[in-house]
Design an enzyme around this catalytic site. Structure first.
Site, mmCIF file in Angstrom:
data_model
loop_
_atom_site.group_PDB
_atom_site.id
_atom_site.type_symbol
_atom_site.label_atom_id
_atom_site.label_comp_id
_atom_site.label_asym_id
_atom_site.label_seq_id
_atom_site.Cartn_x
_atom_site.Cartn_y
_atom_site.Cartn_z
ATOM 1 N N ASP A 27 4.846 7.546 41.652
ATOM 2 C CA ASP A 27 3.967 6.579 41.965
ATOM 3 C C ASP A 27 3.155 6.881 43.109
ATOM 4 O OD1 ASP A 27 3.203 4.042 40.878
ATOM 5 O OD2 ASP A 27 3.724 3.341 42.793
ATOM 6 N N ARG B 293 -11.045 3.795 30.747
ATOM 7 C CA ARG B 293 -9.979 2.844 30.314
ATOM 8 C C ARG B 293 -8.866 3.363 31.379
ATOM 9 N NH1 ARG B 293 -4.197 3.806 29.211
ATOM 10 N NH2 ARG B 293 -3.575 2.149 27.894
ATOM 11 N N ARG C 131 4.169 -2.674 41.741
ATOM 12 C CA ARG C 131 3.278 -1.863 42.295
ATOM 13 C C ARG C 131 3.538 -0.791 42.930
ATOM 14 N NH1 ARG C 131 0.195 -7.234 42.470
ATOM 15 N NH2 ARG C 131 -1.421 -7.062 40.831
ATOM 16 N N ARG D 191 -12.580 -2.718 20.221
ATOM 17 C CA ARG D 191 -12.092 -1.380 20.233
ATOM 18 C C ARG D 191 -11.267 -1.149 18.992
ATOM 19 N NH1 ARG D 191 -7.954 0.417 24.624
ATOM 20 N NH2 ARG D 191 -6.659 -0.512 23.540
ATOM 21 N N HIS E 227 0.204 -1.915 37.632
ATOM 22 C CA HIS E 227 0.971 -1.221 38.711
ATOM 23 C C HIS E 227 0.236 -0.729 39.848
ATOM 24 C CE1 HIS E 227 4.028 -1.800 35.479
ATOM 25 N NE2 HIS E 227 3.180 -1.167 34.849
ATOM 26 N N GLU F 109 -6.006 -1.401 31.813
ATOM 27 C CA GLU F 109 -4.818 -1.774 31.042
ATOM 28 C C GLU F 109 -3.962 -2.737 31.820
ATOM 29 O OE1 GLU F 109 -0.992 -0.550 28.755
ATOM 30 O OE2 GLU F 109 -1.430 -0.016 30.730
ATOM 31 N N ASN G 263 -2.391 6.130 38.368
ATOM 32 C CA ASN G 263 -1.294 5.028 38.815
ATOM 33 C C ASN G 263 -0.316 6.276 39.612
ATOM 34 O OD1 ASN G 263 0.537 2.854 39.653
ATOM 35 N ND2 ASN G 263 1.661 3.966 37.771
ATOM 36 N N ASP H 225 -5.458 3.049 33.150
ATOM 37 C CA ASP H 225 -4.099 3.142 32.543
ATOM 38 C C ASP H 225 -3.334 2.376 33.541
ATOM 39 O OD1 ASP H 225 -2.058 4.239 30.734
ATOM 40 O OD2 ASP H 225 -1.214 5.074 32.622
HETATM 41 C C1 AAO Z 1 8.239 8.462 29.009
HETATM 42 C C2 AAO Z 1 9.629 8.585 28.435
HETATM 43 C C3 AAO Z 1 10.375 7.441 29.365
HETATM 44 C C4 AAO Z 1 10.514 8.376 30.824
HETATM 45 C C5 AAO Z 1 9.000 8.677 31.245
HETATM 46 C C6 AAO Z 1 9.039 9.695 32.323
HETATM 47 O O1 AAO Z 1 9.322 7.536 27.374
HETATM 48 O O2 AAO Z 1 11.616 7.400 29.067
HETATM 49 O O3 AAO Z 1 10.960 7.623 31.795
HETATM 50 O O4 AAO Z 1 8.218 9.284 30.170
HETATM 51 O O5 AAO Z 1 9.610 10.726 32.130
HETATM 52 C C7 AAO Z 1 3.588 6.336 27.735
HETATM 53 C C8 AAO Z 1 4.638 5.997 26.998
HETATM 54 C C9 AAO Z 1 5.994 6.323 27.721
HETATM 55 C C10 AAO Z 1 6.227 7.571 28.698
HETATM 56 C C11 AAO Z 1 4.833 7.563 29.349
HETATM 57 C C12 AAO Z 1 5.021 8.823 30.538
HETATM 58 O O6 AAO Z 1 4.399 4.922 26.636
HETATM 59 O O7 AAO Z 1 7.124 5.883 27.049
HETATM 60 O O8 AAO Z 1 7.482 7.531 29.393
HETATM 61 O O9 AAO Z 1 3.661 7.569 28.575
HETATM 62 O O10 AAO Z 1 4.920 10.057 29.528
HETATM 63 C C13 AAO Z 1 4.268 -0.955 30.647
HETATM 64 C C14 AAO Z 1 2.994 -0.846 31.559
HETATM 65 C C15 AAO Z 1 1.850 -0.378 30.690
HETATM 66 C C16 AAO Z 1 2.284 0.811 29.864
HETATM 67 C C17 AAO Z 1 3.439 0.453 29.008
HETATM 68 C C18 AAO Z 1 3.850 1.586 27.840
HETATM 69 O O11 AAO Z 1 2.834 -2.008 32.212
HETATM 70 O O12 AAO Z 1 1.000 0.078 31.622
HETATM 71 O O13 AAO Z 1 4.494 0.003 29.752
HETATM 72 N N1 AAO Z 1 1.122 1.393 28.979
HETATM 73 C C19 AAO Z 1 0.436 2.851 29.577
HETATM 74 C C20 AAO Z 1 0.048 3.626 28.647
HETATM 75 C C21 AAO Z 1 1.270 4.297 28.052
HETATM 76 C C22 AAO Z 1 1.669 5.187 28.951
HETATM 77 C C23 AAO Z 1 1.806 4.588 30.345
HETATM 78 C C24 AAO Z 1 1.205 3.400 30.615
HETATM 79 C C25 AAO Z 1 2.364 5.208 31.486
HETATM 80 O O14 AAO Z 1 -0.562 2.892 27.694
HETATM 81 O O15 AAO Z 1 1.060 5.015 26.761
HETATM 82 O O16 AAO Z 1 3.195 5.165 28.732
HETATM 83 O O17 AAO Z 1 1.084 6.140 31.785
HETATM 84 C C26 AAO Z 1 6.679 -5.426 29.643
HETATM 85 C C27 AAO Z 1 5.487 -5.577 30.551
HETATM 86 C C28 AAO Z 1 4.491 -4.418 30.445
HETATM 87 C C29 AAO Z 1 5.050 -3.285 30.254
HETATM 88 C C30 AAO Z 1 6.027 -3.426 28.821
HETATM 89 C C31 AAO Z 1 6.786 -2.143 28.530
HETATM 90 O O18 AAO Z 1 5.878 -6.217 28.288
HETATM 91 O O19 AAO Z 1 4.861 -6.849 30.619
HETATM 92 O O20 AAO Z 1 3.504 -4.340 31.559
HETATM 93 O O21 AAO Z 1 4.117 -2.151 29.989
HETATM 94 O O22 AAO Z 1 7.127 -4.448 29.368
HETATM 95 O O23 AAO Z 1 7.672 -1.580 29.498
HETATM 96 C C32 AAO Z 1 7.224 -8.934 25.620
HETATM 97 C C33 AAO Z 1 6.618 -9.307 26.565
HETATM 98 C C34 AAO Z 1 5.983 -8.279 27.263
HETATM 99 C C35 AAO Z 1 6.800 -7.117 27.516
HETATM 100 C C36 AAO Z 1 7.176 -6.744 26.245
HETATM 101 C C37 AAO Z 1 8.251 -5.536 26.316
HETATM 102 O O24 AAO Z 1 6.465 -8.625 24.278
HETATM 103 O O25 AAO Z 1 5.852 -10.336 26.109
HETATM 104 O O26 AAO Z 1 5.224 -8.606 28.660
HETATM 105 O O27 AAO Z 1 8.004 -7.726 25.853
HETATM 106 O O28 AAO Z 1 9.137 -5.816 27.141
#
Ligand code: AAO
Length: 534
Positions: A204, A232, A195, A374, A238, A270, A137, A234
């Protein structure tokens, strides 16, 4: 008949009587078949469960396939992103630096391209599949600076949006499409932002461009040709489903050295969908499987008995709970994000930190027919929770002073050392992965519950499991559906040769057996299966 991808010429499928109509039908079936194929994990020898060896080095995974995963019936491994990624000093080498690609060369914190190739070969040779975590992405964060500070030592510039090893330039990013002031996703209620804007500041990629699609597909194809069984993917929420479809459509079939001709790569995407947002998992079903986060969040709530939830309410677990259709789901108890408060699911998620509950939750998942399962395999970090937030949620895997990842030492009792948790090796979890293989294809049967947190169910005549998550003892005679005989409980022990190291369960000729489970047992559940018969 022609449900499979490779029904080949239309004639073979017998659609030729009414050419026009049949062509439409054929296209429909071909499309349907194509998508179905990407839902198949291609696990071998009747193996079913996948294990995520989070942040493991390739050399350790290769050894683990040979010495543990194949002998214990694990079907595959999800590996951490294998490609070139940024290296960060502050915080020091966080695990999430690997979600910030700087290119598609295959040198990462887990090892070199040669080590990766060796791992894929050795795991395939013992029938254990490799699934790659594909970060397509975005590239690194906009604040990633420039230079050669990445896992391959190649020059890149986040400032200028230049990644010469691909190569990508600023033309290959979505900056002009995003309509938010910050350039970041500000509102998950707006699918265009989700997106076209940056996820937490990550540059992006413009996946609508043929050029970008081509580069991403080349990267994935190189891995397919090396022998991986799938991906998988990621951050699929988005990416536009149409763009993903175009990329997946360019993917090669799996390597015929290890997979039947015409096998499509397994795709699991994901998408975090707990409800309440306009983008839903459903938009991705035709492209492959999707991670079912509701399963993770709800199972945690049930096992913790929060919000009045009870195990007995899970009689219709799966689609009956509003989860996605069985054939679309990849399920898990926790993942690398939500075990440390990233992603979604919140405090209910049950992890190795709550080992007793975790074993019960994983056993429930593995015993139940719903989804492709998993298992998470973690490392320990210095968890430090202040006001519900873990201050050390960034901490990377066990490593040496120079930041290189430590290998995984195996203790005499088969557990792992040096901070590696290896949940997948815990007797209860390992034995339930085997249970899942033994009962594969059998329907859920002989449900019993006490209207509270004591439940039991079988899988045809191949296996039976009983849980006591109440605060009192369980003492009951149940119809197991199993052939009469003495069985070894694979939770308190296991069958070793002709003896049983745990509890023994006597099933009568009528299939009935007496179960006693104290609520203070180390593990308050019992499982028997056809292969644990003494
Ligand atoms: C890091 C730093 C950031 C910095 C960035 C860039 O932490 O501060 O800005 O670098 O310099 C991982 C880490 C991130 C890290 C990133 C890059 O988790 O902390 O950022 O690597 O190094 C969203 C996405 C989902 C994503 C998830 C973490 O939709 O795809 O965030 N997961 C994957 C991987 C993950 C990885 C990335 C993607 C990026 O598995 O390891 O990030 O490659 C809502 C939305 C979700 C959203 C969450 C979190 O969820 O629905 O889509 O996930 O928010 O933002 C309730 C709601 C639920 C909601 C949740 C949280 O539970 O029901 O829907 O509250 O609000």
């Amino acid at each position: 008949m022609c449900i499979n991808t490779n029904c080949g010429a239309a004639g073979k499928c017998g659609f030729l009587a009414h050419p026009g109509k049949n062509m439409k039908l054929f296209i429909l079936v071909a499309l349907f078949g194509l998508s179905l194929a990407q839902h198949n994990p291609h696990t071998k020898h009747g193996r079913t469960a996948i294990v995520h060896l989070f942040e493991w080095r390739w050399a350790d995974i290769a050894a683990e396939c040979e010495r543990f995963l194949a002998p214990n019936g694990y079907g595959g491994v999800q590996i951490s992103p294998p490609n070139e990624h940024i290296v960060l000093d502050s915080p020091w080498r966080p695990w999430w630096q690997r979600y910030q690609p700087t290119g598609y060369n295959l040198c990462s914190r887990s090892g070199s391209e040669n080590e990766l190739r060796d791992m894929i070969t050795r795991c395939n040779n013992v029938g254990v599949n490799i699934y790659v975590d594909a970060v397509i992405n975005h590239m690194c964060g906009a604040g990633g600076g420039e230079g050669t500070h990445n896992s391959c030592g190649n020059w890149f510039s986040a400032n200028k949006e230049e990644f010469p090893t691909v190569p990508y330039t600023h033309w290959d990013f979505n900056d002009n499409k995003c309509r938010t002031g910050s350039g970041n996703i500000e509102n998950y209620g707006d699918p265009n932002q989700v997106r076209d804007c940056r996820l937490v500041g990550l540059l992006d990629l413009a996946l609508e461009k043929d050029y970008v699609r081509g580069k991403v597909a080349n990267f994935m194809n190189k891995l397919i040709d090396m022998g991986v069984a799938g991906f998988r993917v990621d951050a699929c929420k988005h990416m536009w489903p149409g763009d993903l479809s175009a990329v997946y459509g360019r993917l090669h079939n799996l390597n015929t050295k290890w997979f039947p001709g015409g096998s499509r790569p397994f795709i699991f995407q994901e998408v975090i969908d707990l409800g309440g947002e306009p983008i839903t998992s459903k938009e991705y079903f035709h492209l492959g499987r999707v991670t079912e986060f509701k399963h993770s969040a709800k199972l945690g709530t049930v096992i913790r008995k929060w919000n009045g939830e009870k195990l007995s309410y899970t009689k219709n677990w799966g689609e009956g709970w509003g989860f996605m259709p069985n054939g679309n789901a990849v399920v898990f108890v926790d993942n690398h994000d939500n075990q440390r408060g990233h992603g979604a699911g919140g405090a209910s998620i049950v992890t190795f930190w709550d080992a007793r509950l975790h074993k019960m939750a994983v056993a429930y998942m593995l015993a139940h027919p719903y989804g492709v399962t998993r298992v998470m395999s973690s490392y320990r970090w210095n968890r430090h929770i202040v006001n519900g937030k873990d201050q050390n949620d960034w901490m990377g895997p066990p490593s040496h002073g120079d930041g290189s990842t430590k290998s995984v030492p195996i203790n005499p009792d088969q557990t792992c050392g040096d901070g590696w948790v290896c949940e997948h090796r815990w007797r209860q979890i390992k034995n339930m992965a085997i249970f899942r293989n033994v009962v594969n294809g059998q329907p859920q049967s002989n449900w019993w519950d006490n209207q509270s947190n004591q439940i039991a169910f079988g899988r045809g005549n191949r296996g039976f499991i009983v849980f006591n998550n109440d605060d009192w003892n369980l003492d009951v005679t149940l119809n197991t559906g199993m052939p009469g005989g003495t069985y070894c409980d694979v939770i308190s022990g296991q069958k070793e040769g002709s003896r049983c190291t745990g509890k023994q369960i006597n099933v009568g000729g009528d299939g009935r057996a007496h179960f006693k489970i104290s609520n203070s047992d180390e593990d308050p559940f019992v499982a028997i299966h056809a292969d644990s018969k003494l």
